[in-house]
Every structure is written in C-alpha cells, then in structure tokens.
Design a protein around this motif. Structure first.
Motif, PDB file in Angstrom:
ATOM      1  N   GLN A   2     -30.656 -53.139  11.913  1.00  0.00           N
ATOM      2  CA  GLN A   2     -31.301 -53.786  13.042  1.00  0.00           C
ATOM      3  C   GLN A   2     -30.896 -52.993  14.558  1.00  0.00           C
ATOM      4  O   GLN A   2     -29.579 -52.891  14.631  1.00  0.00           O
ATOM      5  CB  GLN A   2     -30.218 -54.924  12.972  1.00  0.00           C
ATOM      6  CG  GLN A   2     -30.764 -56.191  14.096  1.00  0.00           C
ATOM      7  CD  GLN A   2     -31.142 -57.593  13.405  1.00  0.00           C
ATOM      8  OE1 GLN A   2     -30.613 -57.799  12.416  1.00  0.00           O
ATOM      9  NE2 GLN A   2     -31.818 -58.187  14.273  1.00  0.00           N
ATOM     10  N   GLN A   3     -32.115 -52.719  15.208  1.00  0.00           N
ATOM     11  CA  GLN A   3     -31.886 -51.913  16.212  1.00  0.00           C
ATOM     12  C   GLN A   3     -31.682 -52.755  17.311  1.00  0.00           C
ATOM     13  O   GLN A   3     -31.591 -52.350  18.503  1.00  0.00           O
ATOM     14  CB  GLN A   3     -33.031 -50.812  16.412  1.00  0.00           C
ATOM     15  CG  GLN A   3     -32.843 -49.959  14.943  1.00  0.00           C
ATOM     16  CD  GLN A   3     -34.118 -48.950  15.471  1.00  0.00           C
ATOM     17  OE1 GLN A   3     -34.373 -48.142  16.286  1.00  0.00           O
ATOM     18  NE2 GLN A   3     -34.957 -48.643  14.161  1.00  0.00           N
ATOM     19  N   VAL A   4     -32.223 -54.039  17.253  1.00  0.00           N
ATOM     20  CA  VAL A   4     -32.235 -54.909  18.464  1.00  0.00           C
ATOM     21  C   VAL A   4     -31.072 -56.078  18.145  1.00  0.00           C
ATOM     22  O   VAL A   4     -31.585 -56.847  17.103  1.00  0.00           O
ATOM     23  CB  VAL A   4     -33.454 -55.242  18.742  1.00  0.00           C
ATOM     24  CG1 VAL A   4     -33.512 -56.189  19.962  1.00  0.00           C
ATOM     25  CG2 VAL A   4     -34.449 -54.204  19.224  1.00  0.00           C
ATOM     26  N   CYS A  90     -36.016 -61.030  22.070  1.00  0.00           N
ATOM     27  CA  CYS A  90     -35.783 -59.918  22.770  1.00  0.00           C
ATOM     28  C   CYS A  90     -36.563 -58.821  21.814  1.00  0.00           C
ATOM     29  O   CYS A  90     -36.351 -59.061  20.690  1.00  0.00           O
ATOM     30  CB  CYS A  90     -34.337 -59.615  22.755  1.00  0.00           C
ATOM     31  SG  CYS A  90     -34.297 -57.769  23.470  1.00  0.00           S
ATOM     32  N   ALA A  91     -37.296 -58.003  22.598  1.00  0.00           N
ATOM     33  CA  ALA A  91     -38.031 -57.086  21.711  1.00  0.00           C
ATOM     34  C   ALA A  91     -38.108 -55.878  22.396  1.00  0.00           C
ATOM     35  O   ALA A  91     -37.755 -55.762  23.658  1.00  0.00           O
ATOM     36  CB  ALA A  91     -39.425 -57.335  21.483  1.00  0.00           C
ATOM     37  N   GLN A 101     -39.368 -53.691  17.778  1.00  0.00           N
ATOM     38  CA  GLN A 101     -38.615 -54.191  17.039  1.00  0.00           C
ATOM     39  C   GLN A 101     -38.031 -55.525  18.017  1.00  0.00           C
ATOM     40  O   GLN A 101     -37.613 -55.586  19.067  1.00  0.00           O
ATOM     41  CB  GLN A 101     -37.203 -53.313  16.979  1.00  0.00           C
ATOM     42  CG  GLN A 101     -37.505 -51.981  16.113  1.00  0.00           C
ATOM     43  CD  GLN A 101     -37.173 -52.303  14.764  1.00  0.00           C
ATOM     44  OE1 GLN A 101     -36.421 -53.036  14.017  1.00  0.00           O
ATOM     45  NE2 GLN A 101     -37.611 -51.237  13.844  1.00  0.00           N
ATOM     46  N   PHE A 102     -37.527 -56.595  17.107  1.00  0.00           N
ATOM     47  CA  PHE A 102     -37.167 -57.958  17.501  1.00  0.00           C
ATOM     48  C   PHE A 102     -35.777 -58.163  17.136  1.00  0.00           C
ATOM     49  O   PHE A 102     -35.478 -57.860  15.959  1.00  0.00           O
ATOM     50  CB  PHE A 102     -38.052 -59.030  16.995  1.00  0.00           C
ATOM     51  CG  PHE A 102     -39.718 -59.263  17.396  1.00  0.00           C
ATOM     52  CD1 PHE A 102     -40.630 -58.061  17.065  1.00  0.00           C
ATOM     53  CD2 PHE A 102     -39.810 -59.750  18.509  1.00  0.00           C
ATOM     54  CE1 PHE A 102     -41.724 -58.014  17.791  1.00  0.00           C
ATOM     55  CE2 PHE A 102     -41.113 -59.923  19.039  1.00  0.00           C
ATOM     56  CZ  PHE A 102     -42.275 -59.113  18.866  1.00  0.00           C
TER      57      PHE A 102
ATOM     58  N   GLN B  41     -34.077 -68.384  10.743  1.00  0.00           N
ATOM     59  CA  GLN B  41     -33.571 -66.608  10.976  1.00  0.00           C
ATOM     60  C   GLN B  41     -34.686 -66.224  11.915  1.00  0.00           C
ATOM     61  O   GLN B  41     -35.328 -66.809  12.349  1.00  0.00           O
ATOM     62  CB  GLN B  41     -34.207 -66.004   9.582  1.00  0.00           C
ATOM     63  CG  GLN B  41     -33.478 -66.592   8.169  1.00  0.00           C
ATOM     64  CD  GLN B  41     -31.929 -66.118   8.359  1.00  0.00           C
ATOM     65  OE1 GLN B  41     -31.522 -64.907   8.945  1.00  0.00           O
ATOM     66  NE2 GLN B  41     -31.003 -67.093   8.054  1.00  0.00           N
ATOM     67  N   GLY B  42     -34.474 -64.763  12.086  1.00  0.00           N
ATOM     68  CA  GLY B  42     -35.452 -64.178  13.192  1.00  0.00           C
ATOM     69  C   GLY B  42     -36.443 -63.798  12.630  1.00  0.00           C
ATOM     70  O   GLY B  42     -37.143 -64.156  11.769  1.00  0.00           O
ATOM     71  N   LEU B  43     -37.216 -62.973  13.402  1.00  0.00           N
ATOM     72  CA  LEU B  43     -38.769 -62.313  13.096  1.00  0.00           C
ATOM     73  C   LEU B  43     -38.483 -61.293  12.112  1.00  0.00           C
ATOM     74  O   LEU B  43     -37.825 -60.255  12.563  1.00  0.00           O
ATOM     75  CB  LEU B  43     -39.578 -61.852  14.191  1.00  0.00           C
ATOM     76  CG  LEU B  43     -39.987 -63.101  15.188  1.00  0.00           C
ATOM     77  CD1 LEU B  43     -40.750 -62.378  16.265  1.00  0.00           C
ATOM     78  CD2 LEU B  43     -40.781 -64.224  14.367  1.00  0.00           C
ATOM     79  N   GLU B  44     -39.173 -61.204  10.815  1.00  0.00           N
ATOM     80  CA  GLU B  44     -39.093 -60.349   9.928  1.00  0.00           C
ATOM     81  C   GLU B  44     -40.255 -59.691   9.805  1.00  0.00           C
ATOM     82  O   GLU B  44     -41.319 -60.054   9.429  1.00  0.00           O
ATOM     83  CB  GLU B  44     -38.522 -60.812   8.973  1.00  0.00           C
ATOM     84  CG  GLU B  44     -38.490 -59.867   7.664  1.00  0.00           C
ATOM     85  CD  GLU B  44     -38.007 -60.372   6.082  1.00  0.00           C
ATOM     86  OE1 GLU B  44     -38.266 -61.695   6.102  1.00  0.00           O
ATOM     87  OE2 GLU B  44     -37.994 -59.778   4.855  1.00  0.00           O
ATOM     88  N   PHE B  45     -40.168 -58.152  10.303  1.00  0.00           N
ATOM     89  CA  PHE B  45     -41.414 -57.361  10.360  1.00  0.00           C
ATOM     90  C   PHE B  45     -41.966 -57.198   8.721  1.00  0.00           C
ATOM     91  O   PHE B  45     -41.175 -56.763   7.924  1.00  0.00           O
ATOM     92  CB  PHE B  45     -41.390 -56.032  10.512  1.00  0.00           C
ATOM     93  CG  PHE B  45     -42.403 -55.171  10.560  1.00  0.00           C
ATOM     94  CD1 PHE B  45     -42.127 -54.036   9.683  1.00  0.00           C
ATOM     95  CD2 PHE B  45     -43.586 -55.254  11.345  1.00  0.00           C
ATOM     96  CE1 PHE B  45     -43.090 -53.273   9.462  1.00  0.00           C
ATOM     97  CE2 PHE B  45     -44.447 -54.244  10.994  1.00  0.00           C
ATOM     98  CZ  PHE B  45     -44.345 -53.196  10.213  1.00  0.00           C
TER      99      PHE B  45
END
Lengths: 112, 116
Positions: A2-4, A90-91, A101-102, B41-45
């Motif tokens: 996870q980068q963000v 945040c992205a 990346q989100f 959960q968050g956004l999963e690409f």
C-alpha cells in the motif's frame, strides 16, 4: 504494497468546526495528489487536487496541504457542514503504470 | 454521455454463475479503470485500459476475472463461477489520457454485486 495510507478510518466533527483528514504516501516519485468524496450508493467524485510544485491549494471551504519532505498531505474542511458527511479517499500518483493509487478512505460524520 | 455509466446498478446471482458488468466511459476518454469496494474496505484496483489494451492487470484477484474493452469505449468485466467473496460494489472510472496522472479519474455509480 500500500503506497497511500489513510490511518484514520473515521472522524467525527461538530458542524461549523474544522475537519482535518490526513494521508501519507511512500513513493517519493508521486507528483500529483487528489481527494475524492464518496456518498453511499454513489461513485467517488473528485474534490480537489494538488501538484508537487505547490504546498497548498484552496477551493472554497476545502484546502489541501502537501508536505513533500514528510510525504504527507491533508485536507481541511472549514467550516464543516452536515452535507460533508461522506467517505473521503486520498489518491496519489503516478505509479509505475502511470495511474493513481488510492488510500482506504476516512468516514467523516458531521454532527449538529 | 455526460458521465460514466454502469449497468446493471444491482446484480444478484447464485454462487457458481457467471456475471458480466458493463461500463460506458465519458466520450473521448482513452483510459478506463475498474475497481471494487467490498463492505467496509477501500478501493481495490482491478485493471486499467489504455485504448483497447490493458497494460496493468495486476489487480485481478483470480483467473475467474477478465475484462475487455472494444472500440476504445465500452468495457465489460466478467466474473466466472462467482463466489460469495466476489460480493462487492464494482466501480468503473475513466480519464482523458492514461499514463498522465494529472488527468483526473471520473467514476461511475457502480454495480452492486451480491452472490448468494
């Protein structure tokens, strides 16, 4: 990886007060940063952005601050209103594929 | 059209069935993205298209998931032999150009998939 990262899953604030949302990133090559707002049963909508050549961008009640040395950005909402209750993502980017990346999102609840 | 549209808005299916989700991007947008958001959960690409090709498929969770884009416009996401863990909101986004992050992504309303 996870980068963000958005480390606060939720935030409760009184109407009229300031909401401060935080976001950290790990990739020093990121040069564009955005905040999105999401209501239930809707897709995220673009809120505000900032490029790495700036440290602040303001749009009405919303201000984004960027601290490149700390790899940190924040969103300030002043004054907070009940309609601001939503999830904020945040992205940042570009990643190695040139896309955003989100973060995981922060649920904001504005109470009367 | 004025924005990104997705269909269906809701889909309920039985475990083991195949489903197809559709995305119509904003006219003229060359880049298209699929994400999913599971409960809490968050956004999963999932996958990113530039034109009709997919330079980044790294987010597809298994070989049951596939996507295609034709004519540089409409995209379909197919999930074969659905499992209960596939239940989520599937979001599509488009942007004017891929690879140039300054072009903001615009999201559709999502398709809520429920696998019983």
């Amino acid at each position: 990886d996870q980068q963000v990262k958005q480390n606060s899953p939720s935030l409760s604030v009184q109407e009229g007060r300031i909401s401060i949302l935080n976001c950290d990133y790990t990739n020093s090559m990121f040069d564009y940063f955005l905040w999105y707002k999401k209501y239930p049963a809707e897709g995220p909508t673009f809120l505000i952005s900032i490029s790495s050549i700036k440290d602040k961008n303001e749009d009405g009640r919303f201000t984004v601050f960027l601290n490149k040395s700390a790899k940190h950005l924040s969103l300030h909402i002043v004054p907070s209103q009940p309609g601001d209750s939503a999830v904020y993502f945040c992205a940042a980017g570009p990643d190695s594929w040139g896309k955003l990346q989100f973060g995981a999102g922060t649920q904001v609840v504005v109470t009367p | 059209g004025a924005g990104v549209s997705q269909s269906p808005s809701n889909k309920v299916t039985e475990k083991g069935k195949d489903v197809e989700l559709r995305c119509d991007p904003i006219s003229g947008h060359t880049a298209l993205y699929w994400y999913r958001q599971s409960l809490g959960q968050g956004l999963e690409f999932l996958i990113y298209f530039q034109g009709n090709s997919a330079p980044d498929k790294s987010g597809l969770p298994s070989d049951r998931f596939s996507a295609e884009r034709t004519g540089g416009s409409v995209s379909t996401l197919t999930i074969q032999r659905t499992q209960q863990e596939d239940s989520a909101v599937y979001l599509c986004a488009s942007s004017r150009e891929g690879g140039l992050v300054s072009n903001t992504q615009y999201f559709g309303p999502g398709t809520r998939l429920t696998v019983l």
